[in-house]
Design an enzyme around this catalytic site. Sequence first.
Site, PDB file in Angstrom:
ATOM      1  N   HIS A  82     -21.607 -30.324   4.630  1.00 11.43           N
ATOM      2  CA  HIS A  82     -20.399 -31.210   5.219  1.00 11.43           C
ATOM      3  C   HIS A  82     -21.037 -31.485   6.762  1.00 11.43           C
ATOM      4  CE1 HIS A  82     -16.531 -32.922   6.108  1.00 11.43           C
ATOM      5  NE2 HIS A  82     -16.483 -32.380   7.223  1.00 11.43           N
ATOM      6  N   ASP A 161      -3.643 -31.529   5.562  1.00 14.87           N
ATOM      7  CA  ASP A 161      -4.397 -32.382   6.676  1.00 14.87           C
ATOM      8  C   ASP A 161      -4.447 -33.789   6.507  1.00 14.87           C
ATOM      9  OD1 ASP A 161      -6.827 -32.381   8.186  1.00 14.87           O
ATOM     10  OD2 ASP A 161      -7.682 -33.464   6.605  1.00 14.87           O
ATOM     11  N   ARG A 168      -2.003 -36.808  14.016  1.00 16.19           N
ATOM     12  CA  ARG A 168      -3.017 -36.558  15.457  1.00 16.19           C
ATOM     13  C   ARG A 168      -3.789 -37.776  16.061  1.00 16.19           C
ATOM     14  NH1 ARG A 168      -7.123 -32.766  12.957  1.00 16.19           N
ATOM     15  NH2 ARG A 168      -8.117 -32.597  14.719  1.00 16.19           N
ATOM     16  N   LYS A 187     -10.479 -28.557   3.973  1.00 15.96           N
ATOM     17  CA  LYS A 187     -10.965 -29.298   3.001  1.00 15.96           C
ATOM     18  C   LYS A 187     -12.194 -28.614   2.150  1.00 15.96           C
ATOM     19  CE  LYS A 187     -10.812 -32.782   5.797  1.00 15.96           C
ATOM     20  NZ  LYS A 187     -10.613 -33.858   6.720  1.00 15.96           N
TER      21      LYS A 187
HETATM   22  N1  URA Z   1     -13.245 -34.608  10.733  1.00 12.18           N
HETATM   23  C1  URA Z   1     -11.975 -34.115   9.938  1.00 12.18           C
HETATM   24  O1  URA Z   1     -12.107 -33.851   8.865  1.00 12.18           O
HETATM   25  N2  URA Z   1     -10.926 -33.623  10.507  1.00 12.18           N
HETATM   26  C2  URA Z   1     -11.043 -33.636  12.151  1.00 12.18           C
HETATM   27  O2  URA Z   1     -10.030 -33.066  12.593  1.00 12.18           O
HETATM   28  C3  URA Z   1     -12.213 -34.076  12.805  1.00 12.18           C
HETATM   29  C4  URA Z   1     -13.023 -34.700  12.015  1.00 12.18           C
END
Ligand code: URA
Length: 441
Positions: A82, A161, A168, A187
């Site tokens: 990732h 998320d 956020r 994730k």
């Molecule tokens: N990528 C993500 O998936 N989440 C974050 O908070 C920052 C980058």
Amino acid sequence: MRMYDLITKKKNGDALTKEEISFIVNGFTNGSIPDYQMSAFLMAVCLKGMNLEETIDLTMAMVHSGDVLDLSPIAGKKADKHSTGGVGDKTSLIVGPMVAALGVPVAKMSGRGLGHTGGTIDKLESFPGFSVSLSDQEFFDNVNRMKLAIIGQTANLAPADKKMYALRDVTATVNNYSLIASSIMSKKIAAGSDVIVLDVKVGSGAFMKTLEEAEELAKVMVQIGTGVGRETYAVLSDMGQPLGNYVGNSLEVREAIDTLKGDGPADLLEASVSLATYMLLGAGRATSVDEAEKLLLGTIEDGSALKKLAEFVEAQGGDASYVWNPDKFPRTEFIEEMISAEDGYVAEILTDEIGMTSLVLGGGRETKESEIDYSVGIRIWKKVGDYVRKGESLARLYGNDVAKLKAAAPRLMNAYRLSSERVEAPKHVMGIVTKDGVKRF
Ligand code: URA
């Protein structure tokens, strides 16, 4: 339990319990905790921080807010990678086939482009017919048969998320180690692989602008993954300039194909081999970095990685003849060279601006509904440390729309900073973080 009391507790700098963190994540996901209370809580986290135990509890609460993929129908130790987001980053298209060609299963969920950063799914969809929507059974069968499948993120993967990230984004609460780490790791953990290799980017094209910040984030993520029983590694890599020489969907696919043929740029090969190395080590397919590198380079030399890419593209409905004959990818109607007005060394490339240039040309989405033009993008001729003479081209734009080209050209020109002083070319892979500590290169 009352959200008001938990906000107060975090505001006072106290650590929350696992039950309290679950209460917050579940309440926000099911709508019983409103945005304004969650915003206050997120800001308290940004100001007071979370300890490692709280960060792991937050991550796991987010993992369990939705589906957790059970990859047990796939034989063997599954490896995933990732990236925290970059420009010109086509490593998944190289790493996936190399690792799979060595027999390690790669069952991967990837994303689309986000902001100035590109996404693997958009790149793969440059192949006519390619589909990232496989049923669970097709996904398992493909990985069992040929060790590689890549699908889009399912809607119900870590929904907490998704909601928290959106909040956020608009409340100035993105930039906190615990929040970023839990967002990414929730994730990855929900996606089910046994081995997780993170590519933590550093520099003008990345979230983390300094090596120290990136290292801190990497350490937290490795501790989270390790804490929940996943083999986790983080490679720290430079995003102070685009990776490789091309930015744009089908241009990047072509560069990935060149790399699998042994004709790729050095930084891209180094990045790909480094990430793939830790996937092999984690999966037990190699026992040392040297052995892993030799095996991986062998998949390029003997053509097995390129063959794997073609097999994978075909299995997901794509036209694999494009792998063997990349000239079939459509060309743009126009090209435009960005001519340097002075002599000098390239001292800096504002990488997020390069990503935005590609987006403006039509290679990314302005809105959720935008259609992507897969053929547009940028050819970077001069990278950091290179000398350029007045009248030479710094980069080339590929476009299909004159108005978009007009908007993109000044962006690209402004992304370059030249210096009369000699500038060292930066190292691409800057360090590695494992459960045993940090090694800087
Ligand atoms: N990528 C993500 O998936 N989440 C974050 O908070 C920052 C980058």
